[in-house]
Design an enzyme around this catalytic site. Structure first.
Site, PDB file in Angstrom:
ATOM      1  N   LYS A 162      21.193  61.223  -4.128  1.00  0.00           N
ATOM      2  CA  LYS A 162      21.125  59.833  -3.669  1.00  0.00           C
ATOM      3  C   LYS A 162      20.273  59.791  -2.403  1.00  0.00           C
ATOM      4  O   LYS A 162      20.399  60.667  -1.530  1.00  0.00           O
ATOM      5  CB  LYS A 162      22.541  59.325  -3.381  1.00  0.00           C
ATOM      6  N   SER A 199      26.930  51.079  -4.697  1.00  0.00           N
ATOM      7  CA  SER A 199      25.550  51.291  -4.311  1.00  0.00           C
ATOM      8  C   SER A 199      24.898  52.508  -4.957  1.00  0.00           C
ATOM      9  O   SER A 199      23.674  52.608  -4.947  1.00  0.00           O
ATOM     10  CB  SER A 199      25.464  51.447  -2.794  1.00  0.00           C
ATOM     11  N   SER A 204      31.432  52.634  -4.050  1.00  0.00           N
ATOM     12  CA  SER A 204      30.046  52.894  -4.461  1.00  0.00           C
ATOM     13  C   SER A 204      29.828  54.110  -5.338  1.00  0.00           C
ATOM     14  O   SER A 204      28.724  54.328  -5.831  1.00  0.00           O
ATOM     15  CB  SER A 204      29.146  53.030  -3.227  1.00  0.00           C
TER      16      SER A 204
END
Lengths: 492, 490, 95
Positions: free
Chosen positions: B78, B158, B182
Site C-alpha cells: 500500500k 482506504s 480500511s
C-alpha cells in the site's frame, strides 16, 4: 503560592508625577537540557555543527517518523524540579502544540500543557543587598526546541537549519512574584546556578541555552494587577533587566496618558533597547493542544524518584547553611561562595585541611578580587585551587606572612609554579628566628638613636621601626616577633 | 495447473519449496498480470526491475537453503508505507515525487523474510475514505461486478488498491492499513481476507500517519492461512515506535486450524442496525450456524455504546489527522505552490495539494481542537471511546470472540455515494469499534449476495488474541467454502 | 454548535488551507452536517469517565541518551523543493 500582596521595596518603585508604580514580573525560562541526544531522536545536540548535519528523519518530520523519549531528559527535568523543591508529578504526558512556522517541521511542538512533569515549588532568591525573596514556581515541563530560521542570508527567503530542532528544553514558569528588574535578574541568576549545580543545563546564555520570556505589568503599589505583556526570547541578564525597565516605563506612560495596555507578545530590540509588538491578542495563536498520540504517558515510580533524590548533589541553599553552621562563615560570605557551583567547589578544595574562615577570606579578598580585576572566570584561573590551598596552609603555619602570600599568588598567576617551591627557592620564608630579628633591630636602633629615644613618649612611632625591620628583612621577618622585640627594647 | 498468480500464498510457498517454479517465474507472472490490469488502477507504481532483482536474489538464497518464511513471495505494498528509493505518495498529490531514504519497519520485515516487492498500491488519499474514490490518482475499480452488470464498483477503502490487487491476482498478498475499517471493509467488498491486528502489533514506523492512536497495519490475502503467514512476518516489537507492543508473535498459522470446541462466540445485538440488507442478516445467521457446528456456543452480548463509535471516531481521527498532516507544507519535501508570502504559500500548497475529503477532515480536526471546543468535542469523544472499550471488556467477560458482519452493504457503484460524507462514513459502522478499542478484527468472505457480490463476516477478538480470530476465521472460511473469483473483464 | 462562513475562514487559516470565497458557505454546510450527526455524543453518560487517549495502559518507553542518528544531511535535504548551502530555503518568514 502567588504573593500578589507582596509590595515592592520602595527603592524599586517607579515614581512619576502621578505617583508611585510597582512592576509585577513573572518569567518563563527555557533551559536546554544538557543531553547528548535530542528529546525524541538520537541526533546530537552539540552546538555549532554544519547546517542540517545533526538532524534525524524524525527531526525533519519525514512522513511516518515517530518520537521515542530520551530517558536522560526526563531525569534531568525531575532533578531540576527536586532542586526547586517542587512537586514531581508521577504521571505526566506530552501534548502537541500546533502552529505553522518554517523552523517547526512537524507543524507542532511536542510539549506538556495538561500534565507537566513538575508542578508547583518555590525558590529562595538572594538579592544583591543581602535580602532574599521567595519566588513561586508554577511548573516545569519538557518540550522540543525549534530549528533556526536565518533571515539575513537572502532578502526574499528564510534559510532553515534544523540542527537545534528537537533539542530538549525545560520550560520553567515562575509565578508573578518579582517586583523589579534586579529581583528578576537575581531569580535568573539563582535558577542558572541551580541548574549548573545539578548539571541539568549548562546555563550558557550566550549560546541561547538559557533564555527567558518575561511577563511584565505595572500597578499602583499594592493595587489591582494590571494587564501584562510578554517579552520573548531574552538571552542575557542585561537584556532581561533593560527590557523590564523599558517595558514598565512604556506601560506607565500609556496608563498615565489615559490609555489601556493591550495584552500582547513583544520583542526586545537589543540595539535600541526598546520593545515592539510581535503579535496582539487578536492574532494570538490557537494552538489546539491535545495529547500526542505517538507517545504514551510518563509514569515515574516511587523507587525511581527516591533513587534520583538520593543521588542529588548538595545544592546551594544546603551548602550555604553548612558553611555558616559548620565553618562559621558569615551568611554573606557563604552566599557568595555558593552562588556558583565552580566557586563552591574551588572553595572546598582551597579549604581542605585548612582553617575554613582563613580560606574563605583569602579566596573572597585575594583570589576573587584578582579574578574580578582581570575579568577572568574562575574556571580559567591560572592559579589552581590546590596552589591556593598550599598558600593558605603556609599562612596558617606562619611560614609566610599575608603580604608575602599575595606576592606568592602574583608569582603563581604570572609565572605559574608550586607555591611551596616558590617560597623555598626565592627565600620568601618568614624569619621567625628571634636571634636574627634581634640582630637586625639592634642595628637599626644603633643607626637611629634619636628616633629610638622618642618612642617612649610617642609609642605610635614604633610603627616606623617595624617598617624599617620589615624592609631590611624584605618582608620576611615575622611581624609578631618584630613587634614583640621592638616593644621589649624601646618601651619596657 | 492453476496460473501462478492465482495460487494462494501458502501454495506458492510449497511450489517454490518443491522447485515447481522459481520466484522469478512467480514474480514475472504477477508482473504480466499487473500489466494487463491497468483498468483496475490498483497499482500506482510497478517496481518491475526491483521485483525481478529481488526474485533473483530470493532464488539464489533458496539455492543456498537460506529461506525465509516468505521466501520468493511477490507482494504489493500500500502506498502509505514508505519504501526506500521508491516514490511514496499516500495517494496524494501533495507529496509530489517524494522518495524516502528509508523503509517502513513492516515492509522491511517482509523483505527480511524473503518477500519480493511488485509495486505500490493505490489508496484513498492519506487513507481517508471507504471507496478509494479519494485517491489523487483516480479510483481503484473493484474486479467484481454485479451479475450481468458492467457498472464499475468501488473496491472499498482506504486499502482499495490492496484488496483489488489481491482479488484480481495481481499479487499473492498485500500490505494494508486500517484506521476505521480500511483493511476489513475492502476485504469484504472484494471477497478477500483482511485482518487488522491488535493496536501496537505492527510497527507504525515508516507508515504515513493518518490517526496515530487508531492506525494499524495488516495484510489482505486470499485465504485466512495466507493472512496468518503474512501477519506473522509483519508483526513484532519495534523500539522506534513508542506504541509498539512488547509481545511475542505466536505462530498464527497453527491457529487457523485450531479446534473451536467450547468456544463462546458473542453476537452483539447492537450490530443489527436498521436498514441492514436481509442478505447480510442471513449470512450472519449462517455464520452462527457454522460455528455452532464446530462446537461453539453462540451467546447474545451487548455493546451498548456501538452507535456512538462512528461519531466519536469522526472527532478523534480528524483531530489527530489535522495535526499529523501539518508536516505536509511544501517546505522540506513534496510539492510547493508559491504564494505572495509564507502564509499564502502554506495555504496554496495545502489547499491545492490535498484533496477534498482530506481538507474536510483537516478542517473538522482543527475545529474540534480549537479554543473553546476541545472539551465539548475532543475530550467527550475520548470519554465515549473509554465507554466503548469498556463495553468490549464486559462482553469479553462472557465470550471469547465476537461475530459480526464486516460492512453494512456489498460494493457499490463508483460515484454512487460521493455527495453525502456521513453516508460514506457509515460504511465503517461495524469495523470502527475495534479500532477505538484497539482490538484485532478479521474479515472473511462468507458468501455472494444475490447480485453475485462478495460479503464478509468479521471476527473481533480480545487484545493480542489474533489466534482466536484466525481460528474462528479459518472455520468460517472452511464452512463457507468460498471459492468464487471475479470473472476477468479487465 | 454550528459553524458559519466566518468560522470556516478562521479554521481554514488555522489549518493553512486555501479556501475560495464561494466555497466557504458550502463547506460550512458540510461541516454542520457532520457536526449535527456528531451531536448525538451528548446522549452518552460520561460522568466520571477518564478520557481515553490510547488503548495501551503502559508508560511510554524511553531511549538511552546516546547519539544514534544524524549525519544524513543529504537524505534530509534530498526531497526539498529548494535548498541553498545545506539550508532549506523557504519563503520569507517575519514575526
Amino acid at each position: 503560592m502567588f504573593t500578589a500582596e507582596r509590595v515592592a521595596d520602595k527603592s524599586d518603585w517607579i515614581t512619576t508625577e502621578t505617583g508611585d508604580w510597582e512592576i509585577i514580573i513573572g518569567l518563563e525560562i527555557h533551559a536546554q537540557v544538557a543531553s547528548k541526544a535530542k528529546l525524541f531522536s538520537g541526533a546530537a545536540t552539540k552546538y555549532g555543527a554544519e547546517p542540517n548535519t545533526q538532524v534525524s528523519l524524525v527531526d525533519a518530520a519525514m512522513p511516518g517518523m515517530l518520537p521515542v523519549l530520551n530517558e536522560y531528559c526526563v531525569e534531568q527535568a525531575v532533578r531540576t524540579g527536586m532542586g526547586m523543591k517542587a512537586k514531581i508529578n508521577a504521571f505526566s504526558r506530552f501534548d502537541r502544540k500546533n502552529y505553522f512556522y518554517p523552523d517547526l517541521p512537524q507543524g507542532y511542538q511536542i510539549s506538556q500543557l495538561y500534565h507537566p512533569i513538575v508542578g508547583e515549588g518555590e525558590m529562595q532568591v538572594e538579592l544583591d543587598d543581602g535580602d532574599s525573596i521567595i519566588v513561586g514556581i508554577e511548573r516545569l515541563h519538557l518540550e522540543q526546541d525549534a530549528g533556526k530560521s536565518i533571515h539575513d542570508l537572502d532578502p526574499n527567503a528564510t534559510y532553515v537549519d534544523l540542527n537545534r530542532c528537537g533539542v530538549a528544553l525545560m520550560e520553567i514558569v515562575s509565578k508573578p512574584d518579582m517586583r523589579s528588574a534586579r529581583e528578576a535578574a537575581a531569580y535568573v541568576r539563582k535558577l542558572r546556578s541551580l541548574v549548573r549545580y545539578l548539571g541539568t543545563c549548562d546555563g550558557d546564555m550566550e549560546k541561547g541555552n538559557l533564555r527567558a520570556d518575561v511577563n511584565v505589568s505595572v500597578r499602583r503599589p499594592g493595587g489591582e494587577l494590571g494587564t501584562r505583556c510578554e517579552i520573548k526570547n531574552l538571552n542575557s541578564m542585561r537584556f532581561i533587566q533593560q527590557a523590564i525597565e523599558y517595558e514598565a516605563r512604556r506601560q506607565i506612560q500609556i496608563l498615565e496618558g489615559g490609555g489601556e495596555i493591550d495584552q500582547e507578545t513583544r520583542l526586545y530590540n537589543t540595539d535600541t533597547g526598546e520593545t515592539r509588538t510581535m503579535r496582539s491578542k487578536e492574532d494570538a495563536h490557537d494552538y489546539r493542544y491535545f495529547p500526542d498520540p505517538d507517545l504514551l504517558p510518563v509514569k515515574l515510580s516511587e523507587d525511581w524518584l527516591a533513587r534520583i533524590k538520593a543521588d542529588l548533589p548538595e545544592l546551594p541553599d544546603e551548602k550555604k547553611a553548612r558553611y555558616v553552621k559548620d565553618f562559621g562563615l558569615s551568611e554573606y560570605d557563604a552566599s557568595v561562595l555558593v552562588s556558583d557551583r565552580e566557586k563552591a567547589a574551588y572553595y572546598e578544595e582551597v579549604a581542605k585541611g585548612n582553617d575554613k574562615k582563613l580560606a574563605a577570606n583569602w579566596l573572597l579578598n585575594e583570589v576573587f578580587g584578582k579574578l574580578n580585576k582581570e575579568n577572568v572566570d574562575i574556571n580559567d584561573c591560572p592559579v589552581s585551587a590546590a596552589a591556593n590551598c598550599a598558600i593558605v596552609a603556609m599562612i596558617a603555619k606562619d611560614v609566610i606572612s599575608g603580604k608575602i602570600a599575595k606576592q606568592v599568588f602574583e608569582i603563581c598567576w604570572t609565572e605559574g609554579g608550586d607555591p611551596e617551591a616558590i617560597v623555598e627557592e626565592r627565600g620568601l620564608k618568614q624569619v621567625t628566628d628571634t636571634g636574627a630579628i634581634e640582630a637586625m633591630i639592634d642595628e637599626i636602633i644603633a643607626a637611629n638613636p634619636g628616633q629610638a629615644a622618642k618612642v617612649k613618649d610617642k609609642p605610635k612611632t614604633l610603627g616606623w621601626f617595624v617598617g624599617q625591620v620589615m624592609q631590611a628583612s624584605q618582608g620576611k621577618a615575622n611581624p609578631q616577633a618584630v613587634n614583640k622585640i621592638l616593644r621589649e627594647k624601646l618601651l619596657d | 495447473m492453476t496460473a501462478l498468480n492465482e495460487l494462494t500464498l501458502a501454495a506458492a510457498l510449497k511450489g517454490l519449496a518443491n522447485k515447481d517454479f522459481s520466484s522469478r517465474e512467480l514474480t514475472q507472472a504477477h508482473l504480466d498480470a499487473m500489466a494487463g490490469a491497468e483498468a483496475l488502477n490498483a497499482y500506482l507504481i510497478a517496481t518491475t526491475d526491483q521485483a525481478l532483482a529481488m526474485a533473483d536474489a530470493s532464488d539464489e538464497r533458496r539455492k543456498n537453503a537460506e529461506t525465509g518464511p516468505l521466501e520468493g513471495i511477490p507482494l504489493g505494498i500500500k502506498d502509505l508505507f514508505c519504501t526506500k528509493g521508491v516514490r511514496t505518495t499516500a495517494g496524494s498529490k501533495i507529496l509530489g515525487d517524494f522518495t524516502p531514504s528509508y523503509e517502513s519497519t513492516v515492509s522491511s520485515n517482509l523483505w527480511h523474510d524473503g518477500a519480493v516487492m511488485l509495486g505500490k498500491l493505490n489508496m484513498d488519499e492519506f487513507a481517508m475514505g471507504s471507496s478509494n474514490e479519494n485517491s489523487a490518482f483516480g479510483p481503484v475499480v473493484n474486479p467484481w461486478r454485479a451479475k450481468g452488470g458492467d457498472q464499475k464498483l468501488v473496491p472499498g477503502g482506504s486499502s482499495g488498491g490492496s484488496a483489488a490487487a489481491v482479488a484480481a491476482g495481481l499479487c499473492l498478498g498485500a500490505t494494508a492499513t486500517d484506521t476505521g475499517g480500511s483493511i476489513r471493509q475492502p476485504a469484504s467488498f472484494t471477497g478477500t481476507v483482511g485482518i487488522k491486528p491488535t493496536y501496537g502489533r505492527c510497527s507504525r514506523w515508516g507508515i504515513v500517519a493518518f490517526a496515530s492512536s487508531l492506525d494499524q497495519a495488516g495484510p489482505i490475502t486470499r485465504t485466512v492461512e495466507d493472512a496468518a503467514i503474512m501477519l506473522r512476518s509483519m508483526s513484532g516489537h519495534d523500539p522506534k515506535d513508542s506504541t509498539s507492543l512488547k509481545a511475542d508473535v505466536p505462530d498464527f498459522t497453527a491457529a487457523c486450524t485450531r479446534s473451536l470446541k467450547g468456544l463462546r462466540i458473542g453476537i452483539p445485538k447492537e450490530y443489527r442496525v436498521e436498514g441492514m440488507p436481509a442478505e447480510i442478516e442471513k449470512i450472519w445467521a449462517n455464520g452462527m450456524d457454522w460455528l455452532r457446528a464446530e462446537g461453539c456456543e453462540i451467546i447474545d452480548v451487548s455493546l451498548p455504546h456501538t452507535k456512538y463509535a462512528l461519531p466519536a471516531y469522526y472527532i478523534i481521527a480528524p483531530a489527530e489527522a489535522s495535526s499529523n498532516l501539518a508536516r505536509y507544507d511544501g517546505m522540506r519535501y513534496g510539492v510547493r505552490v508559491e504564494g505572495a508570502d509564507l502564509t499564502e504559500t502554506y495555504e496554496k500548497t495545502r489547499g491545492q495539494g490535498f484533496g477534498e475529503e482530506v481538507r474536510r477532515r483537516i478542517m473538522m480536526g482543527a475545529y474540534v481542537l480549537s479554543a473553546g471546543f476541545y472539551d465539548a468535542y475532543y475530550i467527550r469523544a475520548q470519554k465515549v471511546r473509554a465507554r466503548i472499550a469498556e463495553d468490549f471488556k464486559n462482553a469479553f467477560s462472557q465470550c471469547d470472540a465476537l461475530l459480526t458482519p464486516t460492512a453494512p452493504s456489498a460494493a457499490f457503484g463508483i460515484n454512487a455515494r460521493l455527495n453525502d460524507p456521513v453516508q460514506m462514513y457509515l460504511n465503517d459502522i461495524f469495523t470502527v469499534t475495534a479500532n477505538l478499542a484497539g482490538l484485532p478484527g478479521i474479515s472473511v468472505p462468507a458468501a455472494l449476495d444475490n447480485t453475485g457480490l462478495p460479503l464478509g463476516l468479521q471476527v473481533i477478538g480480545k487484545a493480542l488474541d489474533e489466534e482466536t480470530c484466525f481460528a474462528v476465521g479459518g472455520a468460517l472460511e472452511r464452512a463457507a467454502d468460498f471459492n468464487a473469483k471475479p470473472s476477468k473483464w479487465w | 454548535m454550528s459553524v458559519d462562513a466566518k468560522t470556516v475562514r478562521k479554521i481554514a487559516h488555522l489549518a493553512r488551507l486555501e479556501v475560495a470565497e464561494d466555497r466557504l458557505a458550502p463547506l460550512a454546510d458540510e461541516l454542520n452536517g457532520i457536526l449535527s450527526w456528531i451531536e448525538q455524543l451528548n446522549e452518552v453518560d460520561v460522568e466520571g469517565v477518564a478520557p481515553m487517549a490510547s488503548v495501551e495502559d503502559v508508560p511510554t518507553p524511553t531511549r538511552e541518551d546516546i547519539i544514534t542518528d544524524g549525519n544524513i544531511r543529504d537524505d534530509v535535504l534530498a526531497n526539498a523543493p529548494k535548498t541553498e548551502e545545506s539550508f532549506f530555503v523557504m519563503p520569507k518568514a517575519v514575526e
